[in-house]
Design a protein around this motif. Structure first.
Motif: not given
Length: 297
Positions: A190-196, A198-207, A212-219
């Motif tokens: 998946a990607r952020l629509k505004n900044g483009n 890209t990362g990976t979205v998955y479920w952490d079995a909490r809710d 959770i979306m991972e691999d989004i750069p700090k910038s």
């Protein structure tokens, strides 16, 4: 017959009274404009309420047919979307099912043709779960209706899951609400629509409403409420809604990427219909990739 005569004799005065009352009312309405207008207004108001209630009851019993037609229409509109067609640089090839692009001026000149890449098929949900670590959804469509394993599945509001197994007339979907042995075994690109970014979205079995979306750069410039959509790098066409950013943080100072908690767009506990997506160009792409890997070996 004797009982009927006895009954009429017993209540003769009452029936005579009713008859005279009716005659009086008719005479009053026929000879007095004010009373006639008041009667007509009251009768129209009463009949209007009765017709409204009758239409509401009739509408309720026709809701299923109305809903089915809306779902079919949504599938047709999905198939007409620009993202359902493959954007290529050449216009020399015209396939059987294409999107034709015309100029906006009065000449309506054919500018380009795009071969269809994705086909949407609507399906009725007949069973689903949301309270397990691995959740499944059963739909009333199978191989006889063109459904195959590993097809992407979306709902009216966003991503739902992936077809896992198929029979002649039914299919079982691995819900996006599934945490397999590997925490990120079932994630989507998946990607952020505004900044483009890209990362990976998955479920952490909490809710069941959060992931959770991972691999989004700090910038990346993130804000709460930012939209997250599919990137187009996997089972799903580009731009399908996944969810919205809720919170984000840096889990470890040594990491270069952010952890983003998101709110899913799909209400998994209230799915009635879904759309199964077939990638019509998948075999061609896979054949090319496999042949390329074989050459490298």
């Amino acid at each position: 017959m004797r009982n009927l005569i006895i009954f009429l004799r017993r209540y003769f005065n009452f029936f005579l009274f009713l008859l005279l009352e009716v005659i009086c009312v008719i005479l009053i309405l026929n000879n007095n404009n004010f009373q006639r207008a008041a009667y007509l207004n009251s009768a129209n108001a009463l009949s209007g309420k009765l017709y409204t209630q009758y239409n509401d009851i009739q509408y309720y019993f026709h809701l299923k047919a109305t809903n089915d037609s809306l779902v079919a229409e949504n599938a047709r509109l999905h198939n007409m979307l620009n993202t359902s067609f493959d954007h290529i640089d050449s216009t020399d090839i015209l396939k059987k099912d294409t999107l034709r692009m015309y100029s906006q001026d009065s000449t309506r000149t054919l500018v380009s043709t795009l071969p269809r890449k994705y086909m949407y098929r609507e399906a009725k949900v007949i069973r689903s779960s949301v309270n397990r670590e691995i959740n499944y959804i059963t739909i009333h469509r199978g191989s006889n209706q063109g459904i195959r394993p590993n097809m992407g599945v979306v709902g009216p509001d966003g991503v739902v899951g992936m077809v896992r197994s198929v029979s002649d007339n039914y299919a079982v979907i691995l819900s996006f609400l599934s945490k397999l042995k590997s925490q990120r075994a079932f994630g989507i690109s998946a990607r952020l629509k505004n900044g483009n970014e890209t990362g990976t979205v998955y479920w952490d079995a909490r809710d069941i409403e959060e992931g959770i979306m991972e691999d989004i750069p700090k910038s990346a410039k993130l804000r709460k409420g930012d939209t997250i959509v599919t990137s187009g790098y996997g089972l799903f066409p580009e731009g399908i809604l996944v969810g919205m950013v809720d919170t984000f943080y840096l889990a470890d100072q040594s990491r270069t990427s952010l952890s983003v908690e998101i709110k899913y767009a799909t209400n998994f506990s209230n799915l009635q219909y879904v759309y199964v997506i077939e990638n019509l160009l998948e075999a061609e792409q896979k054949q090319l990739e496999d042949s390329t890997k074989a050459l490298i070996k």
